[in-house]
Structures are given as C-alpha cells and as structure tokens.
Design an enzyme around this catalytic site. Structure first.
Site, PDB file in Angstrom:
ATOM      1  CG  HIS A  48      -2.074  -0.980   1.049  1.00  7.37           C
ATOM      2  ND1 HIS A  48      -2.760  -1.534   2.112  1.00  7.37           N
ATOM      3  CD2 HIS A  48      -2.635  -1.510  -0.080  1.00  7.37           C
ATOM      4  CE1 HIS A  48      -3.697  -2.354   1.648  1.00  7.37           C
ATOM      5  NE2 HIS A  48      -3.638  -2.348   0.329  1.00  7.37           N
ATOM      6  CG  HIS A  81      -1.893  -6.349   1.650  1.00  6.75           C
ATOM      7  ND1 HIS A  81      -1.740  -5.777   0.402  1.00  6.75           N
ATOM      8  CD2 HIS A  81      -1.323  -5.493   2.534  1.00  6.75           C
ATOM      9  CE1 HIS A  81      -1.121  -4.616   0.537  1.00  6.75           C
ATOM     10  NE2 HIS A  81      -0.847  -4.425   1.800  1.00  6.75           N
ATOM     11  CB  CYS A 103       3.923 -10.481   4.558  1.00  2.47           C
ATOM     12  SG  CYS A 103       4.958 -10.429   6.031  1.00  2.47           S
ATOM     13  CD  GLU A 133      -2.832  -8.714   7.595  1.00  2.36           C
ATOM     14  OE1 GLU A 133      -2.795  -9.333   8.668  1.00  2.36           O
ATOM     15  OE2 GLU A 133      -2.186  -7.663   7.393  1.00  2.36           O
ATOM     16  CB  THR A 171       0.267  -8.402  10.396  1.00  2.00           C
ATOM     17  OG1 THR A 171       0.123  -7.783   9.108  1.00  2.00           O
ATOM     18  CG2 THR A 171       0.053  -9.900  10.284  1.00  2.00           C
ATOM     19  CB  CYS A 201       4.222  -7.902  11.565  1.00  2.00           C
ATOM     20  SG  CYS A 201       4.648  -6.278  10.941  1.00  2.00           S
ATOM     21  CB  SER A 274       4.365  -0.230   2.238  1.00  2.00           C
ATOM     22  OG  SER A 274       3.400   0.627   2.799  1.00  2.00           O
TER      23      SER A 274
END
Length: 325
Positions: A48, A81, A103, A133, A171, A201, A274
């Site tokens: 993104h 995602h 990921c 996601e 995440t 994450c 990102s």
C-alpha cells in the site's frame, strides 16, 4: 519540549520504512519482470504505497483488482497482504502462473486460522473491515471467523461455546488498541485464548514503539505513507495518543503544508512499513530548506530480518541461470 535557544530540529525515528515482507514483495515483482519480461500482472497493490506502485508500473507491472482481468495463461503475483483460498482456485481455472508474494507473517495468521477452524473453534479476527489482509484471512475459514473492528465492536460478538474461542489479528494494527479490544472481549469471554505468538508484526510494533518514544517532544509528527496503508495511518494515531501536538500523513514532501510548521520547534519524522527511504530523505531536504537542519536519529531497535523470495520464482530463476550455463 526543547530548551530555549535550541534551534529547529527533527527527531528521525528508526526503525522506519520498509519491513522484510514489503522488501520481499517489491523484489518479487522486480525479479519477475526481469525473468519473464513485461507485462507482469499483480492482483491488488503489491504494497500500500503510491510511489512503489507507480515505480513498478513504469517498469511494466500491471495492477488489477481481480484474476478475471489477467489474460489466460499469464503470470500473476498476489500482493503482500495475502489472499483467500478461492483466489488460488480462480487462478488455476484461468491457467494463470501464480506467484504468491504474501508476507510470511500474514501466512502465519492464515495457518493459525486454518488450525483453529479444524479444531472447531470460534475465531475472533481483530482487524479493519474491508482491508485486503482481513479478507484473505477470513477466507481461510469463513464459517468460523467473526470480524471485531475495534473495542466498540467487542460487545456485539456471539459465540457457540465460550470455552472454545480464540482471537487472531490483522498484522498492521495499533498494538495498544488491539490489546484494548482483547481486554473488552475477555470481560465477556474470560476463556478467550490468545494466538500462539503475537500476530501484530514486529515491524508494526517497532515503528509504533519509537514514535511513542519521540511523540511527547514533538510539536508535529510527520508520517510518510499512503492513506490506504493501515500501519501508516496507525502511526499518526499513535503519535497523537503519545503526546504529539499534531500529526500528519503525507505521501510526498510537497504535500507538507507550511502552516503545520508555524511555531514548531521539534518535528518528528517516520514512515510506514511500505515506504522507500528516498521519500523520507526528500522530506528531510524539504524541512532543511525551512530551517530544520538539526537531525537526531532516535533508534529503539535494529531490524535484521529478511525473507527469501517465493519458491515458484526462485525455482524459475535457478532454471534460467542453469540454462544460461
């Protein structure tokens, strides 16, 4: 606040920018373009970020919303995602060569969802409705998963067996807000189980932590990131919650409004997971031109994690290298 007499300064957060999952996803598209040639189709934005998407488009990537837009037999890359199982099925039906750039930390949440569903748990997925996601994770076990979109949503949840319920999460959420949601859920469901390991994450947590460290000293915090980037949006919220007097999200340096800097002595600067660092450097140049020449990097963690490229791509790269001799 800074002491009287100290000039304008920037507190530059580290860690910031690219995480291992984003790095892997972007590299996947770049390597696929080199190996197979343009065009390479990518389902949804690979990550993104406006700048990253534009850069890859210029190299020959074509971004589509669904597999139906990809010509039969072509190569398609699934974004970082993650996707629901039905997306793989659609790709197979269209004879697409699918490369999965999900990921690995998102894949971990998918595996947890499948495992708990197989054990017939009710799964409460904490996340934002409509986020790619969340759609991908929920698609692993739709009959077992209910979405909980923030603390306010916790009170409407109903489960079949209060002794057999677990929470998982997107995440890229705010760590604090997620724990607030879990606390609300546990009031109603004392036997609620937690995921085997943290779903939020490491990169999201690390970026939020360093922003909390600098926020109270900042007159304004600038977060470089796109509006559809969940972790970038969260960084602005975290900064404000932690005491920054103002916070703004920008994609590019030229979007910074000089009015935000009026009377501001200390500017905090960070970027979402990102965001390539060149965009942060452009903001530093922009701020330096306005007198913010004293830059102090505040480091709270050193990230060394890397992820290897998707198996399908590595296999083809190896074969191409062998063919070249």
């Amino acid at each position: 606040m800074t002491e009287a007499g100290i000039g304008k300064r920037v507190l530059l957060a580290k860690p910031r920018g690219y995480c291992a999952g984003v790095d892997r996803a972007v590299q996947t598209v770049e390597e696929a373009l080199k190996l197979y040639g343009a065009p390479i189709y990518v389902r949804k934005q690979i990550v993104h970020n406006k700048h990253v998407v534009r850069t890859l488009e210029a190299k020959g990537a074509i971004f589509v919303e669904e597999n139906e837009e990809v010509p039969e037999g072509a190569t398609v890359i699934f974004s970082a995602h993650g996707v629901a199982p039905e997306v793989y099925e659609q790709a197979k039906q269209r004879s697409l060569k699918a490369i999965d750039a999900t990921c690995p930390l998102v894949t971990k949440v998918h595996q947890e969802a499948k495992r708990f569903a197989a054990e017939d748990y009710d799964i409460l997925l904490i996340g934002h409705e409509g986020h790619e996601e969340v759609i991908g994770t929920a698609g692993e076990a739709p009959e077992h998963i209910q979405l909980v979109d923030g603390p306010e949503d916790a009170d409407r949840i109903t489960v079949r067996d209060p002794n057999k319920v677990v929470w998982l999460s997107q995440t890229t959420l705010s760590v604090d807000e997620t724990m607030e949601t879990v606390a609300r859920l546990k009031k109603r469901l004392p036997m609620l189980q937690s995921p085997p390991s943290d779903d939020i994450c490491y990169a999201t947590s690390n970026r939020q932590y360093v922003v909390k460290e600098i926020a109270a000293e900042c007159d304004v915090v600038i977060v470089v990131g796109s509006r559809n980037s969940s972790n970038s949006v969260r960084l602005v919220e975290v900064a404000l919650d932690a005491g920054a007097r103002a916070g703004h999200l920008v994609d590019f340096a030229h979007e910074i409004d000089d009015a935000w800097l009026v009377g501001a002595q200390t500017v905090g600067l960070t970027s979402g997971a990102s965001v390539p660092d060149e965009l942060v450097q452009e903001v530093l140049t922009h701020l330096a031109a306005r007198g913010y020449t004293d830059v102090e990097e505040v480091v709270t963690a050193n990230e060394r994690l890397t992820f290897s490229l998707p198996q399908e791509l590595k296999r083809d790269m190896k074969a191409a290298a062998a063919a070249r001799g």
